[in-house]
Design an enzyme around this catalytic site. Structure first.
Site, PDB file in Angstrom:
ATOM      1  N   LYS A  15      -4.724   5.159  -6.902  1.00 52.94           N
ATOM      2  CA  LYS A  15      -3.887   5.223  -5.687  1.00 52.94           C
ATOM      3  C   LYS A  15      -2.465   4.758  -5.990  1.00 52.94           C
ATOM      4  O   LYS A  15      -1.489   5.433  -5.648  1.00 52.94           O
ATOM      5  CB  LYS A  15      -4.492   4.312  -4.600  1.00 52.94           C
ATOM      6  CG  LYS A  15      -3.540   4.002  -3.451  1.00 52.94           C
ATOM      7  CD  LYS A  15      -4.161   3.107  -2.412  1.00 52.94           C
ATOM      8  CE  LYS A  15      -4.083   1.632  -2.667  1.00 52.94           C
ATOM      9  NZ  LYS A  15      -2.804   0.964  -2.366  1.00 52.94           N
TER      10      LYS A  15
ATOM     11  N   CYS B 270      -0.968  -3.189   4.094  1.00 54.05           N
ATOM     12  CA  CYS B 270      -1.877  -4.306   4.320  1.00 54.05           C
ATOM     13  C   CYS B 270      -1.075  -5.585   4.595  1.00 54.05           C
ATOM     14  O   CYS B 270      -0.062  -5.850   3.940  1.00 54.05           O
ATOM     15  CB  CYS B 270      -2.745  -4.523   3.085  1.00 54.05           C
ATOM     16  SG  CYS B 270      -4.025  -3.278   2.873  1.00 54.05           S
TER      17      CYS B 270
ATOM     18  N   ASP C  67      -4.848  -7.474  -6.896  1.00 52.75           N
ATOM     19  CA  ASP C  67      -5.704  -6.526  -6.168  1.00 52.75           C
ATOM     20  C   ASP C  67      -7.187  -6.705  -6.498  1.00 52.75           C
ATOM     21  O   ASP C  67      -8.040  -6.166  -5.798  1.00 52.75           O
ATOM     22  CB  ASP C  67      -5.280  -5.080  -6.490  1.00 52.75           C
ATOM     23  CG  ASP C  67      -3.896  -4.770  -5.975  1.00 52.75           C
ATOM     24  OD1 ASP C  67      -3.378  -5.531  -5.132  1.00 52.75           O
ATOM     25  OD2 ASP C  67      -3.310  -3.757  -6.412  1.00 52.75           O
TER      26      ASP C  67
ATOM     27  N   ARG D 258      -8.260   3.537   2.773  1.00 51.79           N
ATOM     28  CA  ARG D 258      -6.885   3.700   2.261  1.00 51.79           C
ATOM     29  C   ARG D 258      -6.892   3.849   0.752  1.00 51.79           C
ATOM     30  O   ARG D 258      -6.010   4.487   0.184  1.00 51.79           O
ATOM     31  CB  ARG D 258      -6.042   2.449   2.560  1.00 51.79           C
ATOM     32  CG  ARG D 258      -5.891   2.084   3.985  1.00 51.79           C
ATOM     33  CD  ARG D 258      -5.151   0.763   4.037  1.00 51.79           C
ATOM     34  NE  ARG D 258      -3.758   1.063   3.818  1.00 51.79           N
ATOM     35  CZ  ARG D 258      -2.807   0.858   4.710  1.00 51.79           C
ATOM     36  NH1 ARG D 258      -3.110   0.320   5.863  1.00 51.79           N
ATOM     37  NH2 ARG D 258      -1.577   1.171   4.453  1.00 51.79           N
TER      38      ARG D 258
HETATM   39  N1  EPU Z   1       8.692  -9.060  -3.040  1.00 49.50           N
HETATM   40  C1  EPU Z   1       9.851  -9.589  -2.522  1.00 49.50           C
HETATM   41  N2  EPU Z   1      10.883  -8.753  -2.237  1.00 49.50           N
HETATM   42  C2  EPU Z   1      10.808  -7.411  -2.452  1.00 49.50           C
HETATM   43  C3  EPU Z   1       9.608  -6.864  -3.003  1.00 49.50           C
HETATM   44  C4  EPU Z   1       8.567  -7.731  -3.285  1.00 49.50           C
HETATM   45  O1  EPU Z   1       9.946 -10.801  -2.312  1.00 49.50           O
HETATM   46  O2  EPU Z   1      11.786  -6.701  -2.169  1.00 49.50           O
HETATM   47  C5  EPU Z   1       7.561  -9.959  -3.332  1.00 49.50           C
HETATM   48  C6  EPU Z   1       6.330  -9.616  -2.486  1.00 49.50           C
HETATM   49  O3  EPU Z   1       6.410 -10.200  -1.207  1.00 49.50           O
HETATM   50  C7  EPU Z   1       5.207 -10.163  -3.327  1.00 49.50           C
HETATM   51  C8  EPU Z   1       5.709  -9.931  -4.747  1.00 49.50           C
HETATM   52  O4  EPU Z   1       7.117  -9.720  -4.648  1.00 49.50           O
HETATM   53  O5  EPU Z   1       5.061 -11.528  -3.082  1.00 49.50           O
HETATM   54  C9  EPU Z   1       5.097  -8.752  -5.465  1.00 49.50           C
HETATM   55  O6  EPU Z   1       5.227  -7.579  -4.653  1.00 49.50           O
HETATM   56  P1  EPU Z   1       5.386  -6.128  -5.272  1.00 49.50           P
HETATM   57  O7  EPU Z   1       6.683  -5.571  -4.813  1.00 49.50           O
HETATM   58  O8  EPU Z   1       5.120  -6.182  -6.745  1.00 49.50           O
HETATM   59  O9  EPU Z   1       4.207  -5.362  -4.556  1.00 49.50           O
HETATM   60  P2  EPU Z   1       4.233  -3.947  -3.853  1.00 49.50           P
HETATM   61  O10 EPU Z   1       5.054  -3.004  -4.643  1.00 49.50           O
HETATM   62  O11 EPU Z   1       4.483  -4.117  -2.416  1.00 49.50           O
HETATM   63  C10 EPU Z   1       2.202  -3.044  -5.246  1.00 49.50           C
HETATM   64  C11 EPU Z   1       0.859  -2.464  -4.921  1.00 49.50           C
HETATM   65  C12 EPU Z   1      -0.033  -3.550  -4.352  1.00 49.50           C
HETATM   66  C13 EPU Z   1      -0.162  -4.661  -5.395  1.00 49.50           C
HETATM   67  C14 EPU Z   1       1.221  -5.180  -5.794  1.00 49.50           C
HETATM   68  C15 EPU Z   1       1.187  -6.215  -6.904  1.00 49.50           C
HETATM   69  C16 EPU Z   1       1.291  -0.182  -4.362  1.00 49.50           C
HETATM   70  C17 EPU Z   1       1.341   0.877  -3.320  1.00 49.50           C
HETATM   71  N3  EPU Z   1       1.002  -1.400  -3.948  1.00 49.50           N
HETATM   72  O12 EPU Z   1       2.710  -3.542  -4.020  1.00 49.50           O
HETATM   73  O13 EPU Z   1      -1.292  -2.947  -4.123  1.00 49.50           O
HETATM   74  O14 EPU Z   1      -0.914  -5.718  -4.864  1.00 49.50           O
HETATM   75  O15 EPU Z   1       2.050  -4.074  -6.216  1.00 49.50           O
HETATM   76  O16 EPU Z   1       0.540  -5.693  -8.003  1.00 49.50           O
HETATM   77  O17 EPU Z   1       1.500   0.088  -5.528  1.00 49.50           O
HETATM   78  C18 EPU Z   1      -3.359  -2.658  -3.040  1.00 49.50           C
HETATM   79  O18 EPU Z   1      -3.501  -1.614  -3.693  1.00 49.50           O
HETATM   80  O19 EPU Z   1      -4.283  -3.198  -2.381  1.00 49.50           O
HETATM   81  C19 EPU Z   1      -2.053  -3.314  -3.036  1.00 49.50           C
HETATM   82  C20 EPU Z   1      -1.690  -4.179  -2.101  1.00 49.50           C
END
Ligand code: EPU
Length: 427
Positions: free
Chosen positions: A22, A116, A305, A397
């Site tokens: 995904k 989520c 995850d 999802r």
């Molecule tokens: N963060 C910030 N500012 C930002 C972006 C992120 O403070 O502008 C913080 C977040 O709040 C968090 C940390 O950085 O504390 C890491 O967030 P990240 O941006 O890496 O996560 P994401 O891109 O929102 C993706 C996956 C998540 C997975 C995380 C970490 C997708 C669609 N989602 O999320 O997947 O947990 O990376 O590996 O790729 C899931 O599949 O269940 C899921 C939540």
């Protein structure tokens, strides 16, 4: 509303092919906006989040067609740069369309994404990366209005290796004028898959250091055929279920190299995990042992995850495990439900102390986010009695027909008929 009903206590045996990822498919679909041609994605999982990404592509003017796990996207005619709020709020990954829509059209209008509720999940790093590449971004009452006639290459430093911000910066940089150096980028396998896809479309991206990506801007990208990597979290969820329920399962198409940290933790708990080519065998017998300390970390560390499914597995391991969540501040939604099933878990801030109990007992529980839902299935498969799981839409999802997968492995698991209050989304 649909429910998943699990009669636990049966060991899992058999062979399962791991679904496509995904979290790799979603940014690749956002990348399709950059392409003036036709893209064919193989191994693209059929999930509600992927359907939400396809709905955004269609809204923007793309033609998308699914045949099994092959998704064909024709993005020659992009006619729009606004994404409606209801499409943005379907999932977190909708924000990654910002970089590609802006790069393709020179404009983007959208609101903050959904997804989520596992923490605050701000988008400040996405916006600062795009600003560094020359975007003008105004936030008018929660609506982001972004403009850049042509983005220009720059040095972008991410203070934390955010997966989504890395993806957005890459999508904005590939067709920018000049070179970009992205420092402190995420190193997840899903980022590497995005890079592989973009390079196959004519982009010029190279990993120059562990967290550094260099991008030489090109004028346009063309279509390609790409196979999405296996879903390491779907694989880990099955591995944790084998740990909880016992048994012996061969996971085909599992990309073992992406699962090294997770496999090590499972081995410490007493599971047998063996690699053969691209497949993994996981086997467990009797009660597992606790793992004294586990912390979630960006890749190559133990993935956030996988934290919930691991905790479900450790709930019945002998001894005390300590699980620390360092990525998201609110990712313990599964704990209350596991406690209802008899688990002994104490929360101290970002740390969960799991005192293993001999067995869990089936109960009526609710999935409050995607991975919490998977954890309840893992717990239910290992528990005595029947577990009835509500909130199945969260699980859908990210997992393709999860009950059918476990049924193949001999589990007693069913999805109850939908009484009609939840409308399935259509692609
Ligand atoms: N963060 C910030 N500012 C930002 C972006 C992120 O403070 O502008 C913080 C977040 O709040 C968090 C940390 O950085 O504390 C890491 O967030 P990240 O941006 O890496 O996560 P994401 O891109 O929102 C993706 C996956 C998540 C997975 C995380 C970490 C997708 C669609 N989602 O999320 O997947 O947990 O990376 O590996 O790729 C899931 O599949 O269940 C899921 C939540």
């Amino acid at each position: 509303m649909e429910k998943i009903i699990v009669c636990g206590g049966k060991p899992l045996h058999g062979t399962l092919r791991v679904q496509g990822s995904k979290n790799a498919a979603l940014p690749i679909l956002a990348a399709c906006v950059l392409i003036r041609g036709v893209t064919v994605l193989e191994n693209c999982p059929d999930l509600s989040d992927v359907r939400a990404a396809v709905a955004i592509l269609r809204h923007l003017g793309c033609v998308a067609k699914r045949e099994g796990h092959r998704l064909t996207v024709d993005s020659r005619c992009i006619s729009c740069y606004t994404i409606p709020n209801e499409l943005m709020r379907e999932m977190r990954s909708s924000i990654v369309f910002l970089g590609s829509v802006l790069a393709r059209t020179g404009n983007a209008v959208l609101c903050a994404p959904g997804g989520c509720e596992i923490g605050l999940r701000p988008i400040d790093l996405h916006l600062s990366a795009l600003r560094a590449l020359g975007a003008a971004i105004d936030d008018e009452n929660g609506i982001l209005r972004c403009h850049a006639k042509r983005l220009r290459g720059a040095t972008v430093r991410l203070p934390i290796p955010s997966v989504g911000a890395t993806e957005n910066a890459l999508l904005a940089a590939v067709t920018a004028k000049g070179d970009t150096l992205l420092c402190g980028a995420a190193r997840e396998p899903e980022i590497d898959d995005l890079v592989l896809f973009l390079n196959a479309c004519g982009a010029r991206i190279a990993r120059t250091g562990e967290g550094d990506l260099s991008v030489r801007g090109v004028q346009t990208l063309h279509g390609c055929r790409h196979r999405v990597i296996p879903d390491r979290i779907a694989a880990l969820s099955v591995m944790a279920a084998v740990g909880a329920a016992g048994g012996n399962v061969l996971l085909e198409n599992a990309a073992p190299a992406h699962l090294e940290a997770a496999s090590q933790v499972l081995r410490r708990a007493g599971c047998r995990v063996e690699e053969t080519g691209g497949s993994l065998t996981v086997a467990a017998e009797g009660r597992l042992r606790a793992v004294p300390s586990i912390e979630t970390r960006p890749h190559p560390g133990f993935p956030t995850d996988g934290q919930a499914v691991l905790m479900a597995m450790l709930s019945t391991a002998k001894g005390k495990s300590r699980v620390t969540e360092t990525i998201f501040e609110n990712r313990f939604h599964h704990v209350d439900a596991l406690r209802r099933m008899g688990a002994n878990i104490c929360l101290r801030g970002r740390c969960a102390i799991v005192e293993g109990v001999p067995t869990l007992y089936g109960a009526a529980v609710t999935a409050r986010d995607l991975r919490a839902g998977a954890a309840l299935i893992v717990a239910g498969l290992g528990a005595q009695g029947t577990t009835v799981i509500d909130g199945v839409r969260h699980i859908d999802r990210g997992y393709e027909k999860i009950e059918a997968c476990f049924k193949t492995l001999g589990a007693q698991i069913e999805r109850s008929a939908d009484s009609g209050s939840e409308q399935p989304q259509s692609e």
